[in-house]
Design a protein around this motif. Structure first.
Motif, PDB file in Angstrom:
ATOM      1  N   PRO A  68      74.518  13.618  75.647  1.00 42.17           N
ATOM      2  CA  PRO A  68      73.210  14.146  75.240  1.00 42.17           C
ATOM      3  C   PRO A  68      72.508  13.266  74.209  1.00 42.17           C
ATOM      4  CG  PRO A  68      74.940  15.296  74.080  1.00 42.17           C
ATOM      5  CD  PRO A  68      75.619  14.289  74.994  1.00 42.17           C
ATOM      6  N   THR A  69      72.702  11.965  74.274  1.00 40.57           N
ATOM      7  CA  THR A  69      72.142  11.061  73.270  1.00 40.57           C
ATOM      8  C   THR A  69      70.640  11.252  73.099  1.00 40.57           C
ATOM      9  OG1 THR A  69      73.857   9.442  73.707  1.00 40.57           O
ATOM     10  CG2 THR A  69      71.895   8.649  72.585  1.00 40.57           C
ATOM     11  N   PHE A  70      69.913  11.400  74.195  1.00 40.24           N
ATOM     12  CA  PHE A  70      68.457  11.524  74.090  1.00 40.24           C
ATOM     13  C   PHE A  70      67.984  12.973  74.085  1.00 40.24           C
ATOM     14  CE2 PHE A  70      69.276   7.265  75.657  1.00 40.24           C
ATOM     15  CZ  PHE A  70      68.633   6.545  74.667  1.00 40.24           C
ATOM     16  N   SER A  71      68.725  13.859  74.734  1.00 37.14           N
ATOM     17  CA  SER A  71      68.328  15.269  74.756  1.00 37.14           C
ATOM     18  C   SER A  71      68.853  16.024  73.536  1.00 37.14           C
ATOM     19  CB  SER A  71      68.845  15.932  76.034  1.00 37.14           C
ATOM     20  OG  SER A  71      70.261  15.880  76.070  1.00 37.14           O
ATOM     21  N   LEU A 104      69.347  11.973  64.758  1.00 37.98           N
ATOM     22  CA  LEU A 104      68.598  12.836  63.841  1.00 37.98           C
ATOM     23  C   LEU A 104      68.405  12.142  62.499  1.00 37.98           C
ATOM     24  CD1 LEU A 104      70.096  16.393  64.431  1.00 37.98           C
ATOM     25  CD2 LEU A 104      68.043  15.377  65.413  1.00 37.98           C
ATOM     26  N   LYS A 105      67.217  12.289  61.952  1.00 38.99           N
ATOM     27  CA  LYS A 105      66.921  11.693  60.649  1.00 38.99           C
ATOM     28  C   LYS A 105      67.363  12.593  59.500  1.00 38.99           C
ATOM     29  CE  LYS A 105      62.947   9.079  62.331  1.00 38.99           C
ATOM     30  NZ  LYS A 105      62.844   9.546  63.697  1.00 38.99           N
ATOM     31  N   ASN A 106      67.383  13.917  59.756  1.00 37.73           N
ATOM     32  CA  ASN A 106      67.780  14.861  58.712  1.00 37.73           C
ATOM     33  C   ASN A 106      68.155  16.195  59.339  1.00 37.73           C
ATOM     34  OD1 ASN A 106      65.289  16.416  59.055  1.00 37.73           O
ATOM     35  ND2 ASN A 106      64.291  14.678  58.051  1.00 37.73           N
ATOM     36  N   GLU A 107      68.666  17.087  58.514  1.00 35.04           N
ATOM     37  CA  GLU A 107      69.117  18.387  59.003  1.00 35.04           C
ATOM     38  C   GLU A 107      67.954  19.281  59.442  1.00 35.04           C
ATOM     39  OE1 GLU A 107      71.628  19.737  55.793  1.00 35.04           O
ATOM     40  OE2 GLU A 107      73.384  18.841  56.780  1.00 35.04           O
ATOM     41  N   ILE A 108      66.773  19.052  58.910  1.00 39.82           N
ATOM     42  CA  ILE A 108      65.595  19.834  59.313  1.00 39.82           C
ATOM     43  C   ILE A 108      65.341  19.663  60.804  1.00 39.82           C
ATOM     44  CG2 ILE A 108      63.101  20.144  58.995  1.00 39.82           C
ATOM     45  CD1 ILE A 108      64.798  21.084  56.601  1.00 39.82           C
TER      46      ILE A 108
END
Length: 135
Positions: free
Chosen positions: A56-59, A80-84
């Motif tokens: 699921p790298t892109f999804s 992901l850049k952050n948990e948000i």
């Protein structure tokens, strides 16, 4: 539990892991290319997934049904850049659903991981075998 194995032994490795009755949320730790996704595919088969599985790298998440009311959610949160961003995709609903959740790169979302989880750490040994530690 520790297992040292070759990639062609993944079917038995998946059986051993599942026989240890790990928590349903499992973090898969290891470097790029160590075999995390390949192991997850084999575990999904052992749990009853009959359709093809993929990364699921892109999804970010792939969903697989294993019976009428049970699912496996396979996450790859590497990008992901952050948990948000994880919260925006509704990851908390997946993680607390009672279904299997296999998470690659969980170190990107450390405060979102439920207390009840297992960890699989995989590393490549010099002879190309893998060392797996389940905690």
């Amino acid at each position: 539990m520790e297992i040292i194995f070759l990639l062609d032994e993944l079917e038995n490795v998946a059986k051993k892991i599942l026989s240890e009755q790990p928590k349903k949320v499992i973090l898969f730790n290891g470097s790029m290319g160590v075999g995390k996704t390949t192991l997850i595919k084999e575990m999904a088969k052992k749990l009853g997934v009959v359709n093809p599985t993929s990364s699921p790298t892109f999804s970010l998440v792939n969903e697989y049904q294993i019976n009428d009311n049970q699912f496996i959610y396979h996450f790859d949160v590497y990008r992901l850049k952050n948990e948000i961003e994880a919260l925006d995709m509704g990851i908390d609903e997946y993680l607390y659903s009672g279904n299997w959740c296999f998470i690659e790169w969980a170190e990107n979302i450390p405060s979102l991981i439920p207390d009840e989880h297992s960890i699989i750490k995989i590393e490549i040994l010099p002879d190309e075998r893998r060392r797996l530690i389940l905690t």
